[in-house]
Enzyme design. Sequence first.
Site, PDB file in Angstrom:
ATOM      1  N   ARG A  36       0.818  -1.209   0.000  1.00  0.00           N
ATOM      2  CA  ARG A  36       0.000   0.000   0.000  1.00  0.00           C
ATOM      3  C   ARG A  36       0.860   1.272   0.000  1.00  0.00           C
ATOM      4  O   ARG A  36       0.398   2.339  -0.430  1.00  0.00           O
ATOM      5  CB  ARG A  36      -0.904  -0.089   1.229  1.00  0.00           C
ATOM      6  CG  ARG A  36      -1.877   0.978   1.492  1.00  0.00           C
ATOM      7  CD  ARG A  36      -2.948   1.180   0.485  1.00  0.00           C
ATOM      8  NE  ARG A  36      -3.811   2.176   1.092  1.00  0.00           N
ATOM      9  CZ  ARG A  36      -3.556   3.474   1.101  1.00  0.00           C
ATOM     10  NH1 ARG A  36      -2.491   3.935   0.487  1.00  0.00           N
ATOM     11  NH2 ARG A  36      -4.358   4.312   1.706  1.00  0.00           N
ATOM     12  N   TYR A 147     -23.877   5.404   1.770  1.00  0.00           N
ATOM     13  CA  TYR A 147     -22.655   6.088   1.311  1.00  0.00           C
ATOM     14  C   TYR A 147     -22.963   7.071   0.187  1.00  0.00           C
ATOM     15  O   TYR A 147     -22.417   8.174   0.136  1.00  0.00           O
ATOM     16  CB  TYR A 147     -21.595   5.068   0.876  1.00  0.00           C
ATOM     17  CG  TYR A 147     -20.953   4.401   2.077  1.00  0.00           C
ATOM     18  CD1 TYR A 147     -19.947   5.037   2.791  1.00  0.00           C
ATOM     19  CD2 TYR A 147     -21.394   3.166   2.518  1.00  0.00           C
ATOM     20  CE1 TYR A 147     -19.387   4.449   3.912  1.00  0.00           C
ATOM     21  CE2 TYR A 147     -20.845   2.557   3.642  1.00  0.00           C
ATOM     22  CZ  TYR A 147     -19.835   3.209   4.334  1.00  0.00           C
ATOM     23  OH  TYR A 147     -19.305   2.642   5.447  1.00  0.00           O
TER      24      TYR A 147
HETATM   25  O1  CP3 Z   1      -9.846  -8.722   3.768  1.00  0.00           O
HETATM   26  C1  CP3 Z   1     -10.801  -8.019   3.395  1.00  0.00           C
HETATM   27  O2  CP3 Z   1     -11.908  -8.077   3.921  1.00  0.00           O
HETATM   28  C2  CP3 Z   1     -10.474  -7.076   2.272  1.00  0.00           C
HETATM   29  C3  CP3 Z   1     -11.518  -6.555   1.426  1.00  0.00           C
HETATM   30  C4  CP3 Z   1     -12.444  -5.490   1.987  1.00  0.00           C
HETATM   31  C5  CP3 Z   1     -12.125  -4.103   2.190  1.00  0.00           C
HETATM   32  N1  CP3 Z   1     -13.276  -3.448   2.495  1.00  0.00           N
HETATM   33  C6  CP3 Z   1     -10.815  -3.473   2.052  1.00  0.00           C
HETATM   34  C7  CP3 Z   1     -10.546  -2.133   2.631  1.00  0.00           C
HETATM   35  C8  CP3 Z   1     -13.784  -5.649   2.257  1.00  0.00           C
HETATM   36  C9  CP3 Z   1     -14.614  -6.932   2.264  1.00  0.00           C
HETATM   37  C10 CP3 Z   1     -14.306  -4.352   2.564  1.00  0.00           C
HETATM   38  C11 CP3 Z   1     -15.721  -4.114   2.828  1.00  0.00           C
HETATM   39  C12 CP3 Z   1     -16.178  -2.772   3.203  1.00  0.00           C
HETATM   40  N2  CP3 Z   1     -15.733  -1.558   2.737  1.00  0.00           N
HETATM   41  C13 CP3 Z   1     -17.285  -2.532   4.040  1.00  0.00           C
HETATM   42  C14 CP3 Z   1     -18.145  -3.589   4.675  1.00  0.00           C
HETATM   43  C15 CP3 Z   1     -17.511  -4.217   5.865  1.00  0.00           C
HETATM   44  C16 CP3 Z   1     -17.506  -3.354   7.102  1.00  0.00           C
HETATM   45  O3  CP3 Z   1     -16.372  -3.061   7.557  1.00  0.00           O
HETATM   46  O4  CP3 Z   1     -18.564  -3.019   7.609  1.00  0.00           O
HETATM   47  C17 CP3 Z   1     -17.437  -1.145   4.143  1.00  0.00           C
HETATM   48  C18 CP3 Z   1     -18.477  -0.420   4.969  1.00  0.00           C
HETATM   49  C19 CP3 Z   1     -16.462  -0.543   3.302  1.00  0.00           C
HETATM   50  C20 CP3 Z   1     -16.265   0.911   3.022  1.00  0.00           C
HETATM   51  C21 CP3 Z   1     -14.943   1.377   3.458  1.00  0.00           C
HETATM   52  N3  CP3 Z   1     -13.751   1.027   2.874  1.00  0.00           N
HETATM   53  C22 CP3 Z   1     -14.675   2.278   4.513  1.00  0.00           C
HETATM   54  C23 CP3 Z   1     -15.721   2.897   5.425  1.00  0.00           C
HETATM   55  C24 CP3 Z   1     -13.287   2.454   4.542  1.00  0.00           C
HETATM   56  C25 CP3 Z   1     -12.546   3.413   5.411  1.00  0.00           C
HETATM   57  C26 CP3 Z   1     -12.404   2.909   6.785  1.00  0.00           C
HETATM   58  C27 CP3 Z   1     -11.124   2.178   6.887  1.00  0.00           C
HETATM   59  O5  CP3 Z   1     -11.124   1.086   7.467  1.00  0.00           O
HETATM   60  O6  CP3 Z   1     -10.130   2.724   6.400  1.00  0.00           O
HETATM   61  C28 CP3 Z   1     -12.714   1.618   3.538  1.00  0.00           C
HETATM   62  C29 CP3 Z   1     -11.273   1.447   3.225  1.00  0.00           C
HETATM   63  C30 CP3 Z   1     -10.720   0.053   3.148  1.00  0.00           C
HETATM   64  N4  CP3 Z   1     -11.359  -1.025   2.583  1.00  0.00           N
HETATM   65  C31 CP3 Z   1      -9.426  -0.362   3.568  1.00  0.00           C
HETATM   66  C32 CP3 Z   1      -9.317  -1.721   3.243  1.00  0.00           C
HETATM   67  C33 CP3 Z   1      -8.119  -2.601   3.443  1.00  0.00           C
HETATM   68  C34 CP3 Z   1      -8.349   0.530   4.169  1.00  0.00           C
HETATM   69  C35 CP3 Z   1      -7.770   1.314   3.066  1.00  0.00           C
HETATM   70  C36 CP3 Z   1      -6.336   1.718   3.225  1.00  0.00           C
HETATM   71  O7  CP3 Z   1      -5.425   0.892   2.928  1.00  0.00           O
HETATM   72  O8  CP3 Z   1      -6.103   2.881   3.537  1.00  0.00           O
END
Ligand code: CP3
Length: 339
Positions: A36, A147
């Site tokens: 990343r 969202y």
């Molecule tokens: O191993 C896995 O589960 C990877 C795949 C995955 C991600 N997001 C990667 C991610 C999955 C299945 C999700 C689902 C997701 N994304 C949901 C549903 C699950 C839940 O947590 O309720 C939701 C609501 C999202 C939307 C989302 N994506 C948000 C609100 C955020 C920001 C909050 C945060 O944790 O940073 C993300 C970013 C995100 N999605 C990251 C990852 C690895 C972090 C991004 C980074 O590397 O900066």
Amino acid sequence: MNDTFLKACRGQKTDYTPIWIMRQAGRYLPEYQKVRGNVTFLELCKTPELCVEVTLQPIDILKVDAAILFSDILIPLEAMGTPLEFHEGRGPVFPEPIKSQTDLDKLIIPDPEEHTGFVMETIKLLRKELKVPLIGFSGAPFTCATYLIEGGSSKVFWETKKMMYTAPDLFHNMMRKITDTTTLYLKAQAKAGAQALQIFDSWAGILAPRDFKTFALPYVKEIIRDLKDTGLPIIYFANNGATLLELSESSGADVLGLDWRINIGDAAQRVGDVALQGNLDPFSLLLPKNELKKRIAAILDDAKDVKGHIFNLGHGIHQFTPPEQAIAAVEYVHELSRK
Ligand code: CP3
């Protein structure tokens, strides 16, 4: 091929309880941070070779029994034609939130191959590498809608509920469009090689049961019905959904995901022949190892009469969790459930 996870999804007997961890690929792993470090989150999501790499990391490191596609629930929403940004420390932002029918009319129902071909390519590449089943996923329409309406994450969901209560036709029109998008998107994942599909309803728990039934559940039901002919097990995870459990069961999902706020044994008593996934509080991973092991033993014991138990956390793993705690949790689930 380790098919323990798929057997449990179907309620079949297994030699031990399979486990995977929501958000198992992510920032708590230094190996993920390394990848990343060179790209933005969205670039990562759109580069199949890198998605493959980070999807595989937790399989090797944690020894979990299933892989989950590395992507995000917001990817198909961006493909509908609304710009998406990820801001460091703030999470996702849709700078042009949907406020009116005119805004909604601008969104398309994207062809998943044409607009999100990188996801399908990732799935195909992963299937060549993996020795555990691959879970594909999407958001549930209600969670996706929050969202698009709020323009990002929210705490009170003012705009979402305002639209639900003051412009229900607009709200339902939007759910219609997201549902059609989601069905096509998940069908394409199945065609590309996903072996199970999870629908994340992260925000279902903000709804009164009556509103869940009116505004959210019918669309989940429709998606699951339309996915039946793929033959894949469908997991429906309604976060904070203890009060929605019977309604969630009526979605037709093969597996219900549970957060940690409910005892899994109590949940089993309230539903019929559905498999259950869960439900360790993600913060329990901070416990000293002997305490963690006791918690896991207690959940396995509570779940002893469940027909098909897939161990998981009750929500995503927190980014500051020491990886060795997650490694230990997987070991304990395997060791304790074999006895
Ligand atoms: O191993 C896995 O589960 C990877 C795949 C995955 C991600 N997001 C990667 C991610 C999955 C299945 C999700 C689902 C997701 N994304 C949901 C549903 C699950 C839940 O947590 O309720 C939701 C609501 C999202 C939307 C989302 N994506 C948000 C609100 C955020 C920001 C909050 C945060 O944790 O940073 C993300 C970013 C995100 N999605 C990251 C990852 C690895 C972090 C991004 C980074 O590397 O900066």
